[in-house]
Enzyme design. Sequence first.
Site, PDB file in Angstrom:
ATOM      1  NE  ARG A 143      -4.317  -1.362   0.370  1.00  0.00           N
ATOM      2  CZ  ARG A 143      -4.570  -2.350  -0.502  1.00  0.00           C
ATOM      3  NH1 ARG A 143      -3.725  -2.612  -1.479  1.00  0.00           N
ATOM      4  NH2 ARG A 143      -5.649  -3.070  -0.395  1.00  0.00           N
ATOM      5  CD  GLU A 193      -2.864   3.599  -5.171  1.00  0.00           C
ATOM      6  OE1 GLU A 193      -3.966   3.100  -5.448  1.00  0.00           O
ATOM      7  OE2 GLU A 193      -1.937   2.941  -4.703  1.00  0.00           O
ATOM      8  CG  HIS A 207      -3.542  -0.413  -6.688  1.00  0.00           C
ATOM      9  ND1 HIS A 207      -3.873   0.225  -5.517  1.00  0.00           N
ATOM     10  CD2 HIS A 207      -3.639  -1.729  -6.427  1.00  0.00           C
ATOM     11  CE1 HIS A 207      -4.164  -0.677  -4.584  1.00  0.00           C
ATOM     12  NE2 HIS A 207      -4.034  -1.884  -5.122  1.00  0.00           N
TER      13      HIS A 207
END
Length: 309
Positions: free
Chosen positions: A228, A257, A275
């Site tokens: 993460r 993000e 991602h």
Amino acid sequence: GVLMTCPMNAYLEKELEKRFNLYKFWQFPQRTQFLTENCNSIRAVVGNAKAGADAPLIDALPKLEIVSSFSVGLDKIDLKRCKEKGIRVTNTPDVLTEDVADLAIGLIIAVLRRLCECDRYVRSGKWKIGDYKLTTKFSGKSVGVLGLGRIGLAIAKRAEAFNCPISYHSRTEKEGSKYKYYSNLLELASNSDILVVACALTKETHHIINREVIDALGPKGVLINIGRGPHVDEPELVAALVEGRLGGAGLDVFENEPEVPQELFTLENVVLVPHIGSGTVETRTEMANLVLGNLEAHFSNKPLLTPVV
Ligand code: 8YV
């Protein structure tokens, strides 16, 4: 009714629509008004790594029975609140392990062998002017894994096939593991050519990759993050890369993000992907089937497939 927090997968959306009264949260800009009007008919929330179920959402849904996450990571779900209220939680473990581990290895090779820069070299016609510079060998380099869970283990297994010595750090030593354990992350970083972040995001692991860890990895070290974004103190990472205190980075996740620090865009020792760890057709379909299977099990009073709470 089932509340989907954001768009995540077309197949999942279609299947949910067939079986339930599906509310798509993103289609209601007036969220408070939507929740006031529909809170009593929503018994399930389907979220993902972007938008899960925080305390305000949980508290706004008095009939909520289950949160079924289209992700293995649970950092966007208030697990404590769910436990207190007897709300069940499920996630999508195992089915995405191989994809995420594959991507970690792909990022390592892309950074060390400069695959993205090489691709640009060929496309821009520069090959005609001269051969590309030499890069760095992966096979045999020492790999440190932060978090030896399902994904960390799959990464270690793959790196073994590249003749890499493997070490790891986690809160406690894994009994029976053949990999070298470091109780101290700084020591793991100093003894690794490549450090891969593969742990869960919790209060304890927030910014676990700080300036000290980055400097321990050093100017020849490479950081890979498939965990993460908030595992890493991003401004510190950017500074280290810009100043040449870190050798390179392969990043699938970021602190904010889809925002990615602009300073990274000109660095060829950095590979950036949006991602996509679990982002294959095959895996996303399996993840969707797990979400559907968990909901079906719950509403027919059967044991959940992948319960967390
Ligand atoms: C997904 C993820 O990006 O499983 C996780 O924790 O981060 C990913 O699989 C996401 O949840 C898909 O929308």
